[in-house]
Design a protein around this motif. Structure first.
Motif, PDB file in Angstrom:
ATOM      1  N   LEU A 101       0.956  -1.128   0.019  1.00  0.00           N
ATOM      2  CA  LEU A 101       0.041  -0.112  -0.131  1.00  0.00           C
ATOM      3  C   LEU A 101       0.872   1.416  -0.019  1.00  0.00           C
ATOM      4  O   LEU A 101       0.482   2.326  -0.445  1.00  0.00           O
ATOM      5  N   ALA A 118       2.803  -9.628   8.588  1.00  0.00           N
ATOM      6  CA  ALA A 118       2.044  -8.892   9.429  1.00  0.00           C
ATOM      7  C   ALA A 118       1.490  -9.617  10.610  1.00  0.00           C
ATOM      8  O   ALA A 118       1.191 -10.994  10.606  1.00  0.00           O
ATOM      9  N   GLY A 119       1.357  -8.991  11.915  1.00  0.00           N
ATOM     10  CA  GLY A 119       0.749  -9.827  12.924  1.00  0.00           C
ATOM     11  C   GLY A 119       2.086  -9.690  13.973  1.00  0.00           C
ATOM     12  O   GLY A 119       2.984  -9.613  14.208  1.00  0.00           O
ATOM     13  N   GLU A 120       1.148 -10.200  15.193  1.00  0.00           N
ATOM     14  CA  GLU A 120       2.125 -10.083  16.745  1.00  0.00           C
ATOM     15  C   GLU A 120       3.065 -11.017  16.631  1.00  0.00           C
ATOM     16  O   GLU A 120       4.318 -10.826  17.313  1.00  0.00           O
ATOM     17  N   GLY A 174       1.921  -0.645  11.502  1.00  0.00           N
ATOM     18  CA  GLY A 174       1.263  -0.436  12.986  1.00  0.00           C
ATOM     19  C   GLY A 174       2.143  -0.650  14.102  1.00  0.00           C
ATOM     20  O   GLY A 174       3.330  -0.640  13.803  1.00  0.00           O
ATOM     21  N   THR A 230       0.723   3.551  10.797  1.00  0.00           N
ATOM     22  CA  THR A 230      -0.191   3.595   9.915  1.00  0.00           C
ATOM     23  C   THR A 230      -1.475   3.170  10.238  1.00  0.00           C
ATOM     24  O   THR A 230      -2.664   3.219   9.769  1.00  0.00           O
ATOM     25  N   SER A 231      -1.547   2.553  11.377  1.00  0.00           N
ATOM     26  CA  SER A 231      -2.588   2.072  11.963  1.00  0.00           C
ATOM     27  C   SER A 231      -3.328   3.164  13.076  1.00  0.00           C
ATOM     28  O   SER A 231      -2.574   3.972  13.672  1.00  0.00           O
ATOM     29  N   LEU A 242      -4.294   2.745  15.945  1.00  0.00           N
ATOM     30  CA  LEU A 242      -3.725   2.392  17.348  1.00  0.00           C
ATOM     31  C   LEU A 242      -2.313   2.775  17.643  1.00  0.00           C
ATOM     32  O   LEU A 242      -1.929   3.497  18.467  1.00  0.00           O
ATOM     33  N   ALA A 243      -1.664   2.707  16.411  1.00  0.00           N
ATOM     34  CA  ALA A 243      -0.260   3.075  16.298  1.00  0.00           C
ATOM     35  C   ALA A 243      -0.122   4.795  16.338  1.00  0.00           C
ATOM     36  O   ALA A 243       0.817   5.354  16.820  1.00  0.00           O
ATOM     37  N   ASP A 246      -1.179   5.939  19.959  1.00  0.00           N
ATOM     38  CA  ASP A 246      -0.730   5.330  20.995  1.00  0.00           C
ATOM     39  C   ASP A 246       0.754   4.945  21.084  1.00  0.00           C
ATOM     40  O   ASP A 246       1.808   5.568  21.327  1.00  0.00           O
ATOM     41  N   SER A 247       1.085   3.708  20.195  1.00  0.00           N
ATOM     42  CA  SER A 247       2.345   3.129  20.455  1.00  0.00           C
ATOM     43  C   SER A 247       3.444   3.822  19.750  1.00  0.00           C
ATOM     44  O   SER A 247       4.582   3.553  20.034  1.00  0.00           O
ATOM     45  N   LYS A 274       4.606 -10.954  27.001  1.00  0.00           N
ATOM     46  CA  LYS A 274       4.455  -9.925  25.935  1.00  0.00           C
ATOM     47  C   LYS A 274       5.428  -8.593  26.290  1.00  0.00           C
ATOM     48  O   LYS A 274       5.582  -8.477  27.546  1.00  0.00           O
ATOM     49  N   CYS A 281      -3.479   7.349   5.374  1.00  0.00           N
ATOM     50  CA  CYS A 281      -3.216   5.731   5.647  1.00  0.00           C
ATOM     51  C   CYS A 281      -4.469   5.064   6.183  1.00  0.00           C
ATOM     52  O   CYS A 281      -4.700   4.057   6.028  1.00  0.00           O
ATOM     53  N   THR A 333      -7.281   2.699   4.356  1.00  0.00           N
ATOM     54  CA  THR A 333      -7.235   1.436   4.015  1.00  0.00           C
ATOM     55  C   THR A 333      -7.217   0.353   5.134  1.00  0.00           C
ATOM     56  O   THR A 333      -7.124  -0.809   4.744  1.00  0.00           O
ATOM     57  N   LYS A 350      -0.840  12.039  25.812  1.00  0.00           N
ATOM     58  CA  LYS A 350       0.215  11.043  25.881  1.00  0.00           C
ATOM     59  C   LYS A 350       1.525  11.848  25.906  1.00  0.00           C
ATOM     60  O   LYS A 350       2.107  11.514  26.901  1.00  0.00           O
TER      61      LYS A 350
HETATM   62  P1  NAD Z   1      -0.331  -4.176  14.208  1.00  0.00           P
HETATM   63  O1  NAD Z   1       0.786  -3.621  13.885  1.00  0.00           O
HETATM   64  O2  NAD Z   1      -0.364  -5.684  13.748  1.00  0.00           O
HETATM   65  O3  NAD Z   1      -1.515  -3.446  13.022  1.00  0.00           O
HETATM   66  C1  NAD Z   1      -2.676  -4.254  12.909  1.00  0.00           C
HETATM   67  C2  NAD Z   1      -3.022  -4.598  11.411  1.00  0.00           C
HETATM   68  O4  NAD Z   1      -3.444  -3.754  10.617  1.00  0.00           O
HETATM   69  C3  NAD Z   1      -1.880  -5.217  10.850  1.00  0.00           C
HETATM   70  O5  NAD Z   1      -2.292  -6.398   9.856  1.00  0.00           O
HETATM   71  C4  NAD Z   1      -1.183  -4.282   9.873  1.00  0.00           C
HETATM   72  O6  NAD Z   1      -0.637  -4.881   8.568  1.00  0.00           O
HETATM   73  C5  NAD Z   1      -2.633  -3.694   9.424  1.00  0.00           C
HETATM   74  N1  NAD Z   1      -2.053  -2.274   8.807  1.00  0.00           N
HETATM   75  C6  NAD Z   1      -1.326  -1.235   9.435  1.00  0.00           C
HETATM   76  N2  NAD Z   1      -1.700   0.023   9.140  1.00  0.00           N
HETATM   77  C7  NAD Z   1      -2.811  -0.323   8.003  1.00  0.00           C
HETATM   78  C8  NAD Z   1      -3.138   0.792   6.861  1.00  0.00           C
HETATM   79  N3  NAD Z   1      -2.950   1.967   6.854  1.00  0.00           N
HETATM   80  N4  NAD Z   1      -3.827   0.003   6.086  1.00  0.00           N
HETATM   81  C9  NAD Z   1      -4.063  -1.125   6.095  1.00  0.00           C
HETATM   82  N5  NAD Z   1      -3.793  -2.302   7.021  1.00  0.00           N
HETATM   83  C10 NAD Z   1      -2.983  -1.648   7.891  1.00  0.00           C
HETATM   84  O7  NAD Z   1      -1.249  -3.678  15.353  1.00  0.00           O
HETATM   85  P2  NAD Z   1      -1.485  -2.644  16.015  1.00  0.00           P
HETATM   86  O8  NAD Z   1      -2.853  -2.698  16.487  1.00  0.00           O
HETATM   87  O9  NAD Z   1      -1.314  -1.246  15.098  1.00  0.00           O
HETATM   88  O10 NAD Z   1      -0.618  -2.522  17.302  1.00  0.00           O
HETATM   89  C11 NAD Z   1      -0.802  -3.329  18.153  1.00  0.00           C
HETATM   90  C12 NAD Z   1       0.795  -3.583  18.705  1.00  0.00           C
HETATM   91  O11 NAD Z   1       1.275  -2.420  19.438  1.00  0.00           O
HETATM   92  C13 NAD Z   1       0.908  -4.692  19.872  1.00  0.00           C
HETATM   93  O12 NAD Z   1       2.105  -5.266  19.659  1.00  0.00           O
HETATM   94  C14 NAD Z   1       1.121  -3.660  21.053  1.00  0.00           C
HETATM   95  O13 NAD Z   1       1.873  -4.588  22.159  1.00  0.00           O
HETATM   96  C15 NAD Z   1       1.580  -2.582  20.677  1.00  0.00           C
HETATM   97  N6  NAD Z   1       1.803  -1.409  21.550  1.00  0.00           N
HETATM   98  C16 NAD Z   1       2.604  -0.680  22.021  1.00  0.00           C
HETATM   99  C17 NAD Z   1       2.602   0.316  22.622  1.00  0.00           C
HETATM  100  C18 NAD Z   1       3.972   1.265  22.835  1.00  0.00           C
HETATM  101  O14 NAD Z   1       3.808   2.214  23.577  1.00  0.00           O
HETATM  102  N7  NAD Z   1       5.008   0.827  22.308  1.00  0.00           N
HETATM  103  C19 NAD Z   1       1.447   0.835  23.087  1.00  0.00           C
HETATM  104  C20 NAD Z   1       0.317   0.160  22.815  1.00  0.00           C
HETATM  105  C21 NAD Z   1       0.436  -1.210  21.960  1.00  0.00           C
END
Ligand code: NAD
Length: 364
Positions: A48, A71-73, A104, A129-130, A132-133, A136-137, A151, A169, A172, A226
């Motif tokens: 992408l 992709a994946g944990e 992500g 790009t997610s 959640l990321a 937060d992350s 973990k 981003c 998608t 944050k």
């Molecule tokens: P991930 O990175 O697995 O992403 C989730 C899914 O979305 C994956 O399949 C990925 O390929 C897909 N994806 C990502 N961006 C996309 C986009 N723009 N379009 C289409 N698909 C996309 O998981 P996540 O939910 O982003 O993050 C979870 C991870 O973050 C865990 O490992 C967790 O422990 C960690 N985390 C870390 C912190 C920190 O402070 N470092 C905080 C919270 C979570």
């Protein structure tokens, strides 16, 4: 929109904008970094967005290498970190190189961990790009890989040079991943900002419809909240632990379901409800706040109860690996009210066991 993470010499900007991917090359040029850039991404994000980022970097004169993980944990592992480190060495990446995480939280945590140990630390940039990321992350510098026994057990605090959030981003992202990120968004409202919680309540439809303006505001507010916590307690000696609201039970659920039943945010959503329920039962907060939290989580399509037939013992064992135990007692983040949480130490395992026994569905 720019949010600053104020950490003295290690301060950095979070830039939230549409179309940032195309500007990554010129933006990285503004920093005094070497010419080599390793992009770490995954096999969903790479097709992408990797091309766009590579072109931008190459046009700006950088030498690039792209490392794509599955992709994946499961990829957030010591072994995968070793493979990326080998790639850096075999391509003779120097100490002034940059590791850029494009993906992500999995990619961000893994790439950041690699950046923190390669030649005792090289430049690191987050391009989350997610959702959640983005909320937060990518903010705050916690980087890690998982171990079979727990973990995020191997990691570091390692701040990036910058976080570049491209709102485009999100278009998608699968809907389930979108809701997943919203759990962390709601968390910020509960732990630190009652007004933001009310804003989320009022704008549920716009959020579900991914209204551009509302989404930008939501992401910026989460990053601000944050950044403020991280600026006060970078190494999680106290206050930063508040960000873990819902995470102890959440990690227990993720672990009990072997990291495949729940997405991180889904488990955190249930964890927040159970922690809040515990707070109500122990007189910490009112049942009306619990109701508001449940309603907002449900409104934003997140689970609020445990549906899978997990055993209480497996959840407790997963929780015990969550680094939150002091002298055999649990430390929990409990809400006083929406917008305010306390770090409460000395919680007995038995009390949590009792809570879980009433929540986990019985299986024959
Ligand atoms: P991930 O990175 O697995 O992403 C989730 C899914 O979305 C994956 O399949 C990925 O390929 C897909 N994806 C990502 N961006 C996309 C986009 N723009 N379009 C289409 N698909 C996309 O998981 P996540 O939910 O982003 O993050 C979870 C991870 O973050 C865990 O490992 C967790 O422990 C960690 N985390 C870390 C912190 C920190 O402070 N470092 C905080 C919270 C979570």
């Amino acid at each position: 929109m720019i949010v600053d993470v104020d950490l003295g010499k290690r301060s950095y900007p979070i830039i939230i904008e549409r179309g940032l991917l195309e500007q990554i090359g010129p933006r990285l040029k503004e920093f005094s970094v070497g010419s080599q850039v390793l992009i770490v991404t995954d096999d969903i994000v790479a097709p992408l967005y990797a091309e766009q980022v590579l072109t931008s970097l190459q046009t700006a004169g950088f030498d690039t290498l792209c490392y794509t993980i599955a992709a994946g944990e499961a990829s957030k592992s010591w072994e995968m970190a070793g493979q990326i480190l080998s790639a850096l060495l075999s391509h003779q990446f120097h100490r002034d190189c940059t590791v850029l995480a494009l993906g992500g939280g999995v990619v961000g945590d893994l790439a950041g961990f690699v950046a923190s140990v390669y030649q005792r630390g090289v430049h690191f940039v987050q391009v989350p790009t997610s959702l959640l990321a983005q909320v937060d992350s990518s903010v705050g510098g916690k980087v890690a890989v998982n171990h079979a026994l727990g973990k995020n057990m191997i990691g570091a605090f390692y701040q990036p040079l910058a976080v570049w959030i491209d709102l485009a981003c999100l278009e998608t992202l699968e809907m389930r991943q979108w809701y997943n990120g919203l759990a962390e968004v709601i968390k910020y409202g509960v732990i630190a900002d009652a007004e933001f919680f009310a804003f989320l309540e009022q704008h549920q439809t716009a959020i579900l419809n991914q209204d551009d303006q509302i989404v930008a505001q939501v992401i910026a507010r989460c990053c601000q909240l944050k950044a403020a916590v991280v600026a006060q307690d970078e190494m999680e000696k106290g206050l930063r632990a508040k960000l873990n609201f819902g995470h102890t039970i959440g990690h227990g659920l993720e672990s009990a379901a072997h990291f495949s039943g729940y997405l991180h945010g889904e488990a955190v959503a249930i964890g927040m409800v159970l922690a809040t329920h515990f707070a109500v039962e122990t007189g910490f907060c009112s049942s009306s706040d619990e109701k508001r939290l449940k309603k907002l989580l449900q409104g934003l399509k997140l689970p609020i109860t445990i549906k899978q037939p997990l055993t209480v013992e497996s959840i407790l064992s997963g929780m015990a690996l969550d680094k939150k135990i002091v002298d055999g007692k649990w430390v929990f983040i409990l809400p006083r009210e929406i917008g305010q949480v306390d770090i409460v130490a000395g919680i007995d395992r038995k009390a949590i066991k009792n809570l879980l026994e009433r929540q986990v569905p019985k299986h024959d």
